[in-house]
Design an enzyme around this catalytic site. Structure first.
Site, PDB file in Angstrom:
ATOM      1  N   ARG A 163       0.851  -1.206   0.000  1.00 13.90           N
ATOM      2  CA  ARG A 163       0.000   0.000   0.000  1.00 13.90           C
ATOM      3  C   ARG A 163       0.885   1.254   0.000  1.00 13.90           C
ATOM      4  O   ARG A 163       0.579   2.237  -0.668  1.00 13.90           O
ATOM      5  CB  ARG A 163      -0.925   0.001   1.234  1.00 13.90           C
ATOM      6  CG  ARG A 163      -1.780   1.246   1.326  1.00 13.90           C
ATOM      7  CD  ARG A 163      -2.759   1.218   2.486  1.00 13.90           C
ATOM      8  NE  ARG A 163      -3.543   2.449   2.511  1.00 13.90           N
ATOM      9  CZ  ARG A 163      -4.539   2.697   3.346  1.00 13.90           C
ATOM     10  NH1 ARG A 163      -4.896   1.788   4.243  1.00 13.90           N
ATOM     11  NH2 ARG A 163      -5.200   3.831   3.302  1.00 13.90           N
ATOM     12  N   CYS A 213     -19.289  -2.027   0.819  1.00 10.16           N
ATOM     13  CA  CYS A 213     -18.391  -0.971   1.299  1.00 10.16           C
ATOM     14  C   CYS A 213     -19.066  -0.283   2.474  1.00 10.16           C
ATOM     15  O   CYS A 213     -20.283  -0.127   2.494  1.00 10.16           O
ATOM     16  CB  CYS A 213     -18.178   0.032   0.171  1.00 10.16           C
ATOM     17  SG  CYS A 213     -17.347   1.548   0.665  1.00 10.16           S
ATOM     18  N   ASP A 214     -18.252   0.159   3.435  1.00  7.10           N
ATOM     19  CA  ASP A 214     -18.851   0.811   4.603  1.00  7.10           C
ATOM     20  C   ASP A 214     -18.966   2.333   4.485  1.00  7.10           C
ATOM     21  O   ASP A 214     -19.545   2.987   5.335  1.00  7.10           O
ATOM     22  CB  ASP A 214     -18.071   0.450   5.879  1.00  7.10           C
ATOM     23  CG  ASP A 214     -16.648   0.970   5.853  1.00  7.10           C
ATOM     24  OD1 ASP A 214     -16.241   1.599   4.864  1.00  7.10           O
ATOM     25  OD2 ASP A 214     -15.926   0.749   6.842  1.00  7.10           O
ATOM     26  N   TYR A 258     -15.116  10.031  -1.577  1.00  3.92           N
ATOM     27  CA  TYR A 258     -13.999   9.636  -2.455  1.00  3.92           C
ATOM     28  C   TYR A 258     -13.949  10.424  -3.764  1.00  3.92           C
ATOM     29  O   TYR A 258     -12.928  10.415  -4.458  1.00  3.92           O
ATOM     30  CB  TYR A 258     -14.057   8.131  -2.741  1.00  3.92           C
ATOM     31  CG  TYR A 258     -13.462   7.309  -1.617  1.00  3.92           C
ATOM     32  CD1 TYR A 258     -12.116   6.976  -1.607  1.00  3.92           C
ATOM     33  CD2 TYR A 258     -14.232   6.902  -0.537  1.00  3.92           C
ATOM     34  CE1 TYR A 258     -11.561   6.243  -0.568  1.00  3.92           C
ATOM     35  CE2 TYR A 258     -13.690   6.171   0.503  1.00  3.92           C
ATOM     36  CZ  TYR A 258     -12.347   5.842   0.482  1.00  3.92           C
ATOM     37  OH  TYR A 258     -11.794   5.124   1.516  1.00  3.92           O
ATOM     38  N   ARG A 270      -1.105   8.129   3.791  1.00  4.72           N
ATOM     39  CA  ARG A 270      -2.125   7.497   4.647  1.00  4.72           C
ATOM     40  C   ARG A 270      -1.619   6.182   5.261  1.00  4.72           C
ATOM     41  O   ARG A 270      -1.923   5.890   6.414  1.00  4.72           O
ATOM     42  CB  ARG A 270      -3.400   7.271   3.819  1.00  4.72           C
ATOM     43  CG  ARG A 270      -4.514   6.534   4.550  1.00  4.72           C
ATOM     44  CD  ARG A 270      -5.120   7.326   5.705  1.00  4.72           C
ATOM     45  NE  ARG A 270      -6.038   6.508   6.489  1.00  4.72           N
ATOM     46  CZ  ARG A 270      -6.344   6.707   7.764  1.00  4.72           C
ATOM     47  NH1 ARG A 270      -5.826   7.735   8.416  1.00  4.72           N
ATOM     48  NH2 ARG A 270      -7.171   5.914   8.393  1.00  4.72           N
TER      49      ARG A 270
END
Ligand code: NAD
Ligand code: G6P
Ligand code: MN
Length: 443
Positions: free
Chosen positions: A95, A171-172, A266, A286
């Site tokens: 990531r 997705c939350d 997003y 992040r």
């Protein structure tokens, strides 16, 4: 499927979210009874810390529930009813590269958006398919609820490669945002709302929000968005990190682009990518924030629980953000016909949009699976953005299937976050080098 109780396997057992999911499963077992929880991961060492702490918690709070952890697929996937999948192929090491490589070229670096999301997608497809195949081999009637990211690319890959599989991608983010909207309107949470929404995962808009009595809540929400975006004094605790706070505030500017709808957070990465790059430290992204925060806290607490031999006194409570996963499993198991936002094949649900796209829309869930709620036709602005983004996601999946350098270059070039084909190529060549242990070899 209605049974007396259910067996659940969590794939990605070493995830920072696992304790929250386990606690929620234990807390909710009155409405969703379980007899077994099994954690499965391909990193035994990472999983063990989380698993040993969860084992202590389960023993102390629900001794009737059998708790296991393993790296053996047959043990993990035999005799189960649900797989909750939260894997991160390449873990935080990769990531970190997804976020930092594009930034070298002035392009945003994000887990699920832009080149970073594409890179992660090409790692996740194989991992998620592998788990789906294990489930179908050892427990053919089970359901897989996948929230491994990037959910949009994973969903398109499973649509193409496993069209008959019992997998639902979720997705939350919409739930967290609807909790905030409910709060703006003096209501308790998302369950108090009736909503209309269309988009792709991490790329959508609400066009309708009402209360259960049919009152229009859009004017109140719009007023709040125009002033503060999603920022509020009672902002949800999961999102207290500085970067999430900034994202909630920036939603004000995202909303300004189309004040007729309420945007997903997003969209900031696509509509204000220059701003995002200017406000990112290319050496501290992040991933660093997550490792210094969530990962350190979750693993630190787990180690202390193991050392003390008890989970008491840590103030552990079920993570509200796991609630939707358990609710969804329960809807499938017990035919509750609740409304959920799911990532599903379009086929006309968004009338003027690609029927083969995986769209995120409200659905009604029962024991046969989901029924989609048609969202009608969408405006030109959203349609234009979604056509571009869905093409990025489809080309990324095609590139994985065909081992195609050309298609992947096109995917990157088409991303609204990338300024030109030449920048796309430079980023791609760096990403290929960084991902050589995970991606198919491209020709
Ligand atoms: P994490 O790195 O802490 O955990 C992921 C785990 O997956 C690791 O223990 C890793 O070893 C394991 N793993 C990797 N490849 C695997 C494979 N092939 N088989 C089995 N296990 C494998 O990551 P995290 O930050 O806790 O996030 C976990 C996942 O959940 C990520 O994909 C994240 O994006 C996703 N997520 C999605 C949503 C959503 O809205 N859809 C919300 C939260 C988290
Ligand atoms: C939101 C998104 C997820 C994402 C999560 C955590 O909830 O919907 O898809 O994985 O945020 O992101 P983070 O940066 O905290 O790991
Ligand atoms: Mn998400």
């Amino acid at each position: 499927m209605s049974k007396q109780s259910y067996a659940v396997t969590i794939a990605g057992g070493g995830s920072t979210y696992t304790p929250g999911v386990v606690l929620m499963l234990i807390a909710d077992r009155e409405k969703f009874p379980i007899n077994r929880i099994c954690l499965y991961d391909n990193d035994a060492k990472r999983q063990e810390t989380i698993a040993r702490a969860c084992e202590i918690y389960v023993r102390e709070n629900a001794p009737e529930v059998k708790f296991e952890y393993t790296t053996d697929p047959e043990t993990a996937f035999t005799g189960i009813d649900f797989v909750l999948a939260q894997i991160r192929v390449g873990k935080y090491e990769m990531r970190d590269k997804d976020e930092k490589i594009p930034l070298k070229y002035g392009v945003l670096g994000q887990e699920t958006c832009g080149p970073g999301g594409i890179a992660y997608g090409l790692r996740s497809i194989g991992g998620v398919l592998e788990i789906l195949d294990y489930m179908e081999k050892y427990s053919p009637n089970a359901w897989m609820l996948n929230y491994s990211n990037p959910a949009a690319i994973v969903a398109e890959a499973t649509r193409r490669l496993r069209p008959s599989s019992k997998i639902i991608n979720i997705c939350d983010m919409p739930i967290a945002l609807m909790d905030i909207m409910a709060n703006m309107c003096g209501l308790h949470d998302h369950k108090d709302l009736v909503y209309g929404y269309y988009g792709l995962n991490h790329f959508g808009w609400w066009w309708k929000v009402e209360d259960k009595a049919g009152h229009d809540l859009m004017p109140t929400i719009k007023e709040h968005m125009a002033k503060n975006g999603y920022a509020s004094e009672n902002a949800d605790m999961q999102f207290i990190d500085a970067s999430w706070d900034a994202t909630f505030r920036k939603a004000k500017d995202v909303y300004a682009v189309d004040p007729n709808t309420i945007p997903n957070t997003y969209l900031k990465y696509y509509l204000y990518s220059d701003y995002v790059v200017a406000h990112t430290d290319p050496k501290h992204t992040r991933t660093d924030e997550v490792r210094e925060g969530r990962e350190k806290n979750v693993f630190g607490t787990a180690r202390q629980i193991i050392e003390k031999g008890t989970a008491e006194g840590f103030g552990l409570k079920a993570d509200e953000h796991s609630e939707y996963i358990v609710d969804l499993a329960m809807a499938l198991a017990e035919n509750t016909h609740e409304r959920f936002m799911l990532i599903v094949p379009n086929h006309g649900a968004v009338e003027n949009f690609d029927p083969t796209a995986m769209v995120e829309i409200p659905c009604i869930v029962g024991s046969d699976g989901y029924e989609k709620i048609c969202q009608g036709t969408i405006p030109q602005f959203q349609k234009g953005m979604m056509e571009q983004q869905v093409s990025v996601e489809k080309l990324a999946v095609s590139a994985w299937i065909d081992h195609s350098y050309q298609e992947l270059w096109q995917a990157l070039t088409l991303s609204k976050t990338v300024p030109s084909a030449s920048v796309a190529k430079q980023i791609l060549d760096d990403l290929i080098e960084a991902n050589k242990d995970f991606w198919p070899e491209l020709h």
